[in-house]
Design an enzyme around this catalytic site. Structure first.
Site, PDB file in Angstrom:
ATOM      1  N   GLU A 145       0.819  -1.223   0.000  1.00  0.00           N
ATOM      2  CA  GLU A 145      -0.092  -0.120  -0.153  1.00  0.00           C
ATOM      3  C   GLU A 145       0.915   1.131  -0.070  1.00  0.00           C
ATOM      4  O   GLU A 145       2.018   1.146   0.360  1.00  0.00           O
ATOM      5  CB  GLU A 145      -0.868  -0.242   1.267  1.00  0.00           C
ATOM      6  N   ASP A 146       0.406   2.357  -0.651  1.00  0.00           N
ATOM      7  CA  ASP A 146       1.211   3.569  -0.560  1.00  0.00           C
ATOM      8  C   ASP A 146       0.919   4.534   0.774  1.00  0.00           C
ATOM      9  O   ASP A 146       2.115   4.535   1.436  1.00  0.00           O
ATOM     10  CB  ASP A 146       0.674   4.477  -1.580  1.00  0.00           C
ATOM     11  N   PHE A 184      -1.026  16.262   3.484  1.00  0.00           N
ATOM     12  CA  PHE A 184      -1.274  15.587   2.341  1.00  0.00           C
ATOM     13  C   PHE A 184      -0.052  15.597   1.530  1.00  0.00           C
ATOM     14  O   PHE A 184       0.759  16.402   1.221  1.00  0.00           O
ATOM     15  CB  PHE A 184      -2.407  16.561   1.495  1.00  0.00           C
ATOM     16  N   ASP A 196      -3.726   5.878   6.023  1.00  0.00           N
ATOM     17  CA  ASP A 196      -4.358   7.317   6.471  1.00  0.00           C
ATOM     18  C   ASP A 196      -5.330   6.855   7.617  1.00  0.00           C
ATOM     19  O   ASP A 196      -4.987   6.621   8.697  1.00  0.00           O
ATOM     20  CB  ASP A 196      -5.105   7.808   5.260  1.00  0.00           C
ATOM     21  N   ARG A 215       1.969  12.039  -9.756  1.00  0.00           N
ATOM     22  CA  ARG A 215       2.438  10.585  -9.639  1.00  0.00           C
ATOM     23  C   ARG A 215       3.857  10.271  -9.976  1.00  0.00           C
ATOM     24  O   ARG A 215       4.545   9.451  -9.466  1.00  0.00           O
ATOM     25  CB  ARG A 215       1.507   9.453 -10.083  1.00  0.00           C
TER      26      ARG A 215
END
Ligand code: IMP
Ligand code: MG
Length: 178
Positions: free
Chosen positions: A101-102, A154, A105, A167
């Protein structure tokens, strides 16, 4: 760097990311040393750069598969509803699985995906997240391996987007609104 109504400033360099991936790969190799074949599952789209670098660092027999679950849309607010947009191409029953997973959160996405994959009966199911924002957590979940803990900012780059852009940045950057 200036784009539209926000700026991006470097938070984690490409060099730091590469060094961290090298160290994590050694831990993963130790953990899965006995595996016949590890199925590395990238959660699209944010993990595509991370998984590419990670699998090239892993000296294990690996297979790569992808799964896409929606959580964000094009906004900066996380949605509580998690939907599977693209399922795995292969079966994972009895297999060793590593979910990539990136960012974790609120934790809703990973929680939902892991629950779904666990019901398919993998032999071992572990997770690696490049980034973790522990202060944002709403579900009690933590990845087995984490690249970097970050504050509630963010971020974009290294596969991670803001409204589908950024990206392609080679580093992790912080978004600041003007
Ligand atoms: P969660 O379900 O709230 O844990 O959301 C996880 C997903 O939200 C990640 O896989 C990302 O796709 C997205 N996300 C969370 N934080 C950020 C961020 O800072 N930038 C871009 N996407 C993010
Ligand atoms: Mg994601």
């Amino acid at each position: 760097m200036t784009q539209d109504d926000y700026t991006v400033s470097e938070m984690i360099s490409a060099k730091s990311i590469a060094a961290r991936i090298e160290a994590l790969a050694r831990e993963i190799e130790t953990h899965f040393a006995s595996t016949e074949k590890l199925v590395v599952v990238g959660l699209l789209r944010g993990s595509f750069v991370f998984i590419a670098d990670l699998v090239r660092e892993l000296k294990l027999p690996v297979e790569v598969d992808f799964l896409e679950a929606s959580s964000y849309g094009n906004a900066m607010e996380s949605s509580r509803e998690v939907r599977v947009l693209k399922d795995l191409s292969g079966a994972i029953e009895g297999r060793d699985v590593l979910v990539v997973e990136d960012i974790v959160d609120t934790g809703h996405t990973l929680n939902h995906v892991l629950g779904m994959l666990r019901r398919r009966g993998p032999a071992r199911l572990e997770t690696i997240a490049l980034l973790d924002k522990p202060s944002r957590r709403e579900v009690d979940i933590r990845a087995t391996w984490i690249g970097f803990d970050i504050p509630d900012e963010f971020v974009v780059g290294y596969g991670i987007d803001y409204a589908q852009r950024n990206r392609n940045l080679p580093f992790i950057g912080k978004v600041s609104h003007k």
